[in-house]
Scaffold this motif. Structure first.
Motif, PDB file in Angstrom:
ATOM      1  N   SER A  29       8.262  -3.567  -6.297  1.00  0.00           N
ATOM      2  CA  SER A  29       7.107  -4.359  -6.736  1.00  0.00           C
ATOM      3  C   SER A  29       5.895  -3.494  -7.061  1.00  0.00           C
ATOM      4  O   SER A  29       5.718  -2.397  -6.542  1.00  0.00           O
ATOM      5  N   ARG A  52       2.703  -4.904  -6.924  1.00  0.00           N
ATOM      6  CA  ARG A  52       1.569  -5.347  -6.116  1.00  0.00           C
ATOM      7  C   ARG A  52       1.822  -5.098  -4.636  1.00  0.00           C
ATOM      8  O   ARG A  52       2.872  -5.434  -4.118  1.00  0.00           O
ATOM      9  N   TYR A  53       0.836  -4.542  -3.977  1.00  0.00           N
ATOM     10  CA  TYR A  53       0.900  -4.281  -2.527  1.00  0.00           C
ATOM     11  C   TYR A  53       2.226  -3.645  -2.112  1.00  0.00           C
ATOM     12  O   TYR A  53       2.912  -4.140  -1.239  1.00  0.00           O
ATOM     13  N   ASN A  54       2.553  -2.555  -2.761  1.00  0.00           N
ATOM     14  CA  ASN A  54       3.789  -1.863  -2.401  1.00  0.00           C
ATOM     15  C   ASN A  54       3.499  -0.903  -1.240  1.00  0.00           C
ATOM     16  O   ASN A  54       3.312   0.301  -1.428  1.00  0.00           O
ATOM     17  N   SER A  55       3.482  -1.453  -0.038  1.00  0.00           N
ATOM     18  CA  SER A  55       3.126  -0.618   1.115  1.00  0.00           C
ATOM     19  C   SER A  55       4.261   0.327   1.498  1.00  0.00           C
ATOM     20  O   SER A  55       4.028   1.349   2.139  1.00  0.00           O
ATOM     21  N   GLU A  56       5.464   0.025   1.088  1.00  0.00           N
ATOM     22  CA  GLU A  56       6.563   0.963   1.333  1.00  0.00           C
ATOM     23  C   GLU A  56       6.312   2.273   0.574  1.00  0.00           C
ATOM     24  O   GLU A  56       6.485   3.370   1.108  1.00  0.00           O
TER      25      GLU A  56
END
Lengths: 253, 583
Positions: free
Chosen positions: B494, B496-500
């Motif tokens: 993704s 959006r907000y790809n914290s990985e």
């Protein structure tokens, strides 16, 4: 259901390991039309934080699980979530606070009243906009003394509760008035206003009381006490709101 | 997206917020980028206070504070920085009060002060009340107050933007590149001056008081350019972290009279520091604790902790002045400090080393007077070297406000004098490559597993007590982890907000910090301050009274080049000669 194992991180008071079902409300705007539940089976101990459990899911089971976190001990205010139906900080909630025995389920959802951006992560901008609306900064235009301004310990203590706020939004997003009317400044902003209104050194009391007296202000509060119950810092929020109401009524702090 | 500001601040903790305020006072345009919301910064976790010789409780002088700081730093402290600091921090604390910070108060209504480790009167005679505090949440109040003042000043913030690159060409900084977590877009910031204030990297250790977000990002980015990191071998373990969790328990407890006891109930610090006992500096207390544990006098199920005893203190002191840690002990250990002993163990806490700067915050490019024009740094991520080989408690908050302010002032002054230096073409190219590599990698290695291995091995091999063979082993381990890191793939596609993706990127930064730390520590064959070697037990001023400068070898990714920088052994008006360090 996904299987996972977790290493206990707080064995100082660790009880035996137990198996839990962690039910998380997931939503990815890039692929989901609406939110859906996913359940993960996790082995953990009673002394583990809920944050440890969802970190474990993210690190070893499903890396796309998205949430905010930073300090992991209740001071930064990043990880407010709806855990078993109550607003709490995931890092300040131990499993023993929310489950009784092996096999139990915990549910984790985003806090309510703010737009969900992804999974447990919500849009915090409206929350900080309300914060900024109460002039959340010290105002004293008198010439500064060479050393500190004098304030008695008793007067300093009047800010003890309100200055303890970490802006996590647990209170505001548990408030039923805020859910139906997002223009209500909400408990967190009123607590912040209290911090300055009751600061004997601040000179903008009147301006803040006027803001509190507007129809987005303190009179919206119907003393539901949800905010007080939700606060992870044990701030007696409803009481502080009442103090602000009284100050507005009598036009003095 | 492209932005332009005269001064750009990276990081929104105490140093960054102070720098942003002062840069704005210099009549230049200012923005602040942070990978967090500002109020989430780890300055907020500091508890016990900020040291300044106000003399509100007992006679005190800046010279005493200067001496304590230098002795606490085991004489590796640059004395010019220590003199500026000890004088300026007094005024800076008053300034915080003028900004409305709700300090605790003395009966006369002045800022309350308490004792803290290593802070003494008359050059070491006895402990002195120097720590200005707001209950045991001083850092929280500093962070809130400085953020409030920035709201008042109208500072522009870019929250949840991760800096991925610094643009430096021909010895001048031209801006930064950042990744917007919310959209996945790359932004470039063209700036006349950049101030780095993005904090430390305690997460390379298993047991740490540091937030999950403290991963050394900007130190690594600086180091990847072949620029030096100073004194990386000096890393502080705070003596009292909650057992197993590492959560900070303030030294202010011992300042209020709390006592460390071993399994026999003995107040063992009397043996290690006869004069100031439990209020010895942190490196000494941490080593004493580990020694007690190694000799079998630890407490707890695994015998790997020591008890912190507050039970003799008045209930009111605990509930009023130490409310924060009382809450932490109750929440995480189910213990009530009013009647229970609290098991603690040392926890990785603070980097004395970092990006080298001069006393105005200007970043140094070598150990011989070279600098990067337009680039400033302050706070934990910088090394001005105020703290030398070991930081005294409370001096981190003082460092933020004194040197954050100076960086803001001097960056603005510089920005007023110069034009924008041109940005290179495609400044974002390298950042895009790095992110794409991670997103498209086909390997199967798990970033979390590599991180866990790094944290465990750094703890075991480059922890409180160190020796050559263990550190040599760690050099190889870090190499191997770096090789495996290249195979880490990010499975979340993704935007959006790809914290990985962000966590994977942060792991790369952590590996660089660990590499520089291990190489610097292996190279320094002496014991000084927090750097304690079992195979070289003595301080060796003849050979090692100098700062380490660690450079990544740009021709060989696994090689670290070591250089040195002189210690400034004189202040402007005072100087303290190195002496044996006893308390």
């Amino acid at each position: 259901m996904t299987q996972a194992q977790i290493t206990p991180s707080t064995p100082a008071t660790a009880a035996a390991m137990m198996t839990l079902k962690v039910k998380v409300l997931r939503f990815d705007p890039e692929k989901d039309k609406k939110a859906h539940w996913e359940t993960y089976e996790v082995e953990a101990s009673a002394g583990d934080r809920v944050l440890d459990v969802i970190n474990h899911v993210k690190w070893y089971v499903d890396p796309s699980l998205t949430f905010r976190r930073s300090c992991a001990h209740g001071i930064c205010g990043s990880d407010a979530m709806l855990i078993n139906g109550r607003n709490r900080l995931a890092c300040k909630t131990l499993l023993r606070d929310v489950v009784k025995k092996s096999g139990d389920t915990i549910t984790v959802e985003p806090i309510r009243g703010l737009k969900v951006e992804k999974d447990l992560l919500v849009d915090m901008e409206p929350f900080f906009d309300s914060y900024k609306a109460i002039m959340p900064y010290f105002i004293n235009e008198s010439p500064e003394p060479a050393a500190e301004r004098i304030q008695s310990p008793e007067l300093a203590e009047r800010m003890a509760h309100s200055s303890n706020c970490i802006l996590c939004a647990c209170c505001t997003t548990s408030c039923p008035i805020f859910w139906v009317n997002g223009s209500y400044l909400g408990p967190a902003s009123i607590v912040q206003a209290h911090r300055f209104i009751f600061d004997s050194r601040d000179e903008a009391t009147q301006q803040r009381l006027n803001i509190m007296n507007q129809n987005t202000g303190v009179w919206r509060c119907r003393t539901a006490y949800n905010c007080t119950e939700a606060c992870p810092r044990d701030i007696p929020i409803t009481q502080l709101i009442e103090e602000v109401k009284r100050a507005v009524m009598y036009q003095q702090a | 997206m492209h932005h332009r500001y005269d001064v750009l601040v990276v990081g929104a903790g105490g140093a960054g917020l102070m720098a942003a305020l002062y840069a704005a006072k210099g009549n230049v345009s200012v923005a602040c980028i942070s990978k967090l919301y500002p109020t989430r910064s780890h300055t907020g976790a500091a508890q016990g206070g900020v040291g300044a010789a106000l003399g509100n409780v007992q006679e005190d002088h800046w010279e005493w504070h200067m001496f304590d700081t230098i002795k606490g730093g085991d004489y590796l402290t640059d004395q010019d920085a220590a003199e500026i600091f000890s004088k300026d921090v007094i005024e800076a604390v008053y300034e915080l009060e003028h900004m409305g910070l709700p300090f605790s108060r003395t009966e006369e209504g002045k800022i309350a002060q308490r004792k803290f480790g290593g802070h003494t009167r008359e050059f070491g005679k006895a402990a002195v009340e120097r720590s200005c505090y707001a209950k045991d949440r001083t850092g929280h109040m500093i962070l809130q107050t400085l953020y409030q003042q920035n709201v008042k000043a109208g500072t522009t913030f870019y929250n949840e933007f991760h800096v991925t690159d610094l643009i430096i060409e021909d010895g001048r900084c031209r801006g930064v590149v950042a990744y917007d977590l919310s959209t996945g877009e790359i932004h470039t910031y063209h700036a006349k001056a950049v101030i780095l204030a993005a904090g430390g990297y305690g997460r390379i250790f298993k047991i740490t008081s540091n937030a999950l977000t403290l991963t050394g990002d900007l130190m690594s980015i600086y180091y990847r350019k072949g620029l030096p990191l100073e004194d990386m071998e000096f890393y502080q373990f705070h003596p009292t972290g909650l057992s197993k969790l590492g959560i900070l328990v303030t030294e202010g407890i011992r300042g209020e009279g709390g006592i460390l006891r071993n399994s026999t109930g003995e107040r063992f610090m009397e043996r290690y520091a006869p004069t100031i006992k439990d209020l010895a500096p942190r490196d000494i207390v941490s080593r004493s604790i580990i020694t007690e544990i190694r000799e079998g006098r630890g407490v707890g199920r695994d015998g790997d902790a020591i008890n912190l005893d507050l039970t003799h203190l008045p209930r009111e002191t605990i509930e009023q002045k130490l409310a924060e840690i009382t809450d932490l002990a109750r929440t995480y250990l189910g213990l009530d400090p009013i009647k229970d002993l609290v098991p603690i163990q040392p926890t990785a806490h603070y980097a004395m080393g970092g990006i080298p700067t001069d006393v105005n915050g200007l970043c140094l490019s070598d150990g011989h007077g070279g600098s990067i024009e337009g680039l400033y740094a302050a706070g934990e991520q910088a090394c001005v070297s105020l703290h030398g080989a070991n930081r005294l408690g409370t001096n981190s908050l003082g460092d933020l406000i004194v040197f954050g302010r100076r960086a803001g002032i001097y960056a603005a002054q510089y920005a007023r004098q110069v034009d924008y230096a041109p940005m290179p073409e495609n400044p974002e190219a390298e950042s895009k490559d790095m992110l794409n590599r991670m997103k498209n990698a086909s390997g199967t290695d798990n970033a979390a597993l590599i991180r866990k291995e790094l944290q465990e091995t750094m703890m075991n091999n480059v922890g409180i007590f160190r020796n050559g063979p263990d550190m040599e082993k760690q050099v190889d381990i870090v190499k191997e982890l770096k090789a495996r890191y290249k195979n880490v793939s990010v499975s979340d596609p993704s935007q959006r907000y790809n914290s990985e993706l962000m966590e994977a990127m942060e792991l790369g930064f952590m590996l660089d910090c660990a590499e520089a730390m291990t190489a610097s520590a292996l190279n320094r064959t002496e014991s000084r301050g927090a750097h304690d070697r079992e195979d070289y037990g003595e301080r060796d001023d003849a050979n090692w009274l100098k700062h380490t400068m660690a450079y990544k070898d740009l021709n060989n990714d696994n090689n670290v080049l070591i250089g040195y920088k002189d210690v400034s052994l004189k202040g402007y008006t005072r100087a303290f000669e190195p002496k044996p360090r006893v308390y």
